[in-house]
Motif scaffolding. Structure first.
Motif, PDB file in Angstrom:
ATOM      1  N   GLY A  12       0.821  -1.220   0.000  1.00 36.56           N
ATOM      2  CA  GLY A  12       0.000   0.000   0.000  1.00 36.56           C
ATOM      3  C   GLY A  12       0.849   1.263   0.000  1.00 36.56           C
ATOM      4  N   GLN A  13       1.921   1.248   0.797  1.00 42.74           N
ATOM      5  CA  GLN A  13       2.846   2.394   0.832  1.00 42.74           C
ATOM      6  C   GLN A  13       3.550   2.567  -0.518  1.00 42.74           C
ATOM      7  N   LEU A  14       3.943   1.461  -1.121  1.00 42.29           N
ATOM      8  CA  LEU A  14       4.595   1.504  -2.433  1.00 42.29           C
ATOM      9  C   LEU A  14       3.644   2.025  -3.502  1.00 42.29           C
ATOM     10  N   ALA A  59      -3.535   2.250   4.685  1.00 40.15           N
ATOM     11  CA  ALA A  59      -2.829   2.595   3.442  1.00 40.15           C
ATOM     12  C   ALA A  59      -3.746   3.389   2.525  1.00 40.15           C
ATOM     13  N   SER A  60      -5.006   2.966   2.452  1.00 35.59           N
ATOM     14  CA  SER A  60      -5.988   3.646   1.603  1.00 35.59           C
ATOM     15  C   SER A  60      -6.262   5.064   2.100  1.00 35.59           C
ATOM     16  N   ALA A  61      -6.488   5.207   3.408  1.00 37.78           N
ATOM     17  CA  ALA A  61      -6.767   6.532   3.994  1.00 37.78           C
ATOM     18  C   ALA A  61      -5.588   7.475   3.797  1.00 37.78           C
ATOM     19  N   SER A  62      -4.390   6.931   3.954  1.00 43.64           N
ATOM     20  CA  SER A  62      -3.174   7.729   3.798  1.00 43.64           C
ATOM     21  C   SER A  62      -3.030   8.221   2.359  1.00 43.64           C
ATOM     22  N   LEU A  68      -6.113  13.377  -2.492  1.00 40.90           N
ATOM     23  CA  LEU A  68      -7.419  13.993  -2.778  1.00 40.90           C
ATOM     24  C   LEU A  68      -7.840  15.037  -1.752  1.00 40.90           C
ATOM     25  N   GLY A  69      -7.349  14.905  -0.507  1.00 44.99           N
ATOM     26  CA  GLY A  69      -7.730  15.856   0.553  1.00 44.99           C
ATOM     27  C   GLY A  69      -7.514  17.307   0.166  1.00 44.99           C
TER      28      GLY A  69
END
Length: 242
Positions: A12-14, A59-62, A68-69
């Protein structure tokens, strides 16, 4: 089986640093950008795709929060609305396979088939995403938030082709587990290798970025593992004390 969690978190980080999340967002933008609350719907669709690849809500929230935030705020969306959409849509990654929570459930329940749990997660995960989109759309319409122009078939196809290598990971991970080619843990390691190669191919990741990516993954994995350790201890005590 718990080794799958740090591997999926790392993938997810990658994805976030390797430009994969950006390509998924661009693809989602061409599909739902023209609807009321376009950016919110893009957040939800991208979170569903991210969850279907990384299996981690954090990972998704990050990824969605960092990409998009600021964009939602710039387009006039209320900060609270953007945060609420991101937080709720990120949890879809806990339902849509590969899901870290389903791996933990398999262990806690004494060995329920992870492949069977993964297959069972699709319909509730997709339904959750659809209902979130309906609520987000109604709220956005009510507050007159901006929408994007309608995308042509050519644009949709173009972004799909660009996002295709990222989406292919979903087929490799879930297809391999369901077909019995590899276990969930092996699939998570393959996901890391695949996202790492893609990051280098897209020239979004360099060798000097890796220590920071590994450190962020370790922090997230530590939080998850501490929660699992605490819950397993509590489960043992409750059973022992009847």
């Amino acid at each position: 089986a718990l080794l799958a969690i740090p591997f999926f978190v790392l993938s997810g980080q990658l994805m976030t640093h390797g430009g994969i999340a950006d390509r998924l967002i661009s693809f989602a933008k061409t599909i739902v950008g023209a609807f009321p609350g376009g950016l919110a719907l893009i957040n939800i669709i991208a979170a569903m795709l991210m969850g279907a690849i990384a299996g981690s809500a954090m990972a998704s929230a990050s990824a969605m929060g960092s990409i998009l935030g600021p964009e939602m705020e710039k387009e006039g969306y209320a900060k609270e609305y953007g945060a609420a959409v991101n937080i709720t849509s990120a949890t879809i990654g806990l339902i849509i396979p590969p899901s870290n929570v389903l791996i933990v459930y398999s262990l806690a329940s004494g060995g329920v088939s992870i492949a069977a749990l993964f297959l069972a997660g699709y319909i509730p995960g997709i339904l959750t995403g659809l209902f979130l989109m309906i609520v987000a759309g109604i709220w956005a319409k009510k507050h007159n938030y901006k929408t994007f122009g309608r995308s042509s078939f050519k644009q949709v196809f173009k972004t799909f082709i660009i996002a295709f290598p990222s989406l292919l990971l979903l087929v490799i991970v879930i297809g391999g587990i369901v077909a019995g080619l590899f276990t969930a843990t092996e699939a998570s390691a393959i996901a890391v290798l695949y996202t790492l190669v893609l990051g280098f191919v897209y020239k979004e990741i360099s060798v000097k970025d890796l220590p920071n990516i590994l450190l962020e993954s370790a922090k997230t994995s530590a939080i998850v593992m501490l929660l699992i350790a605490a819950s397993m201890s509590m489960s043992w005590i409750m059973s022992y004390e009847n």
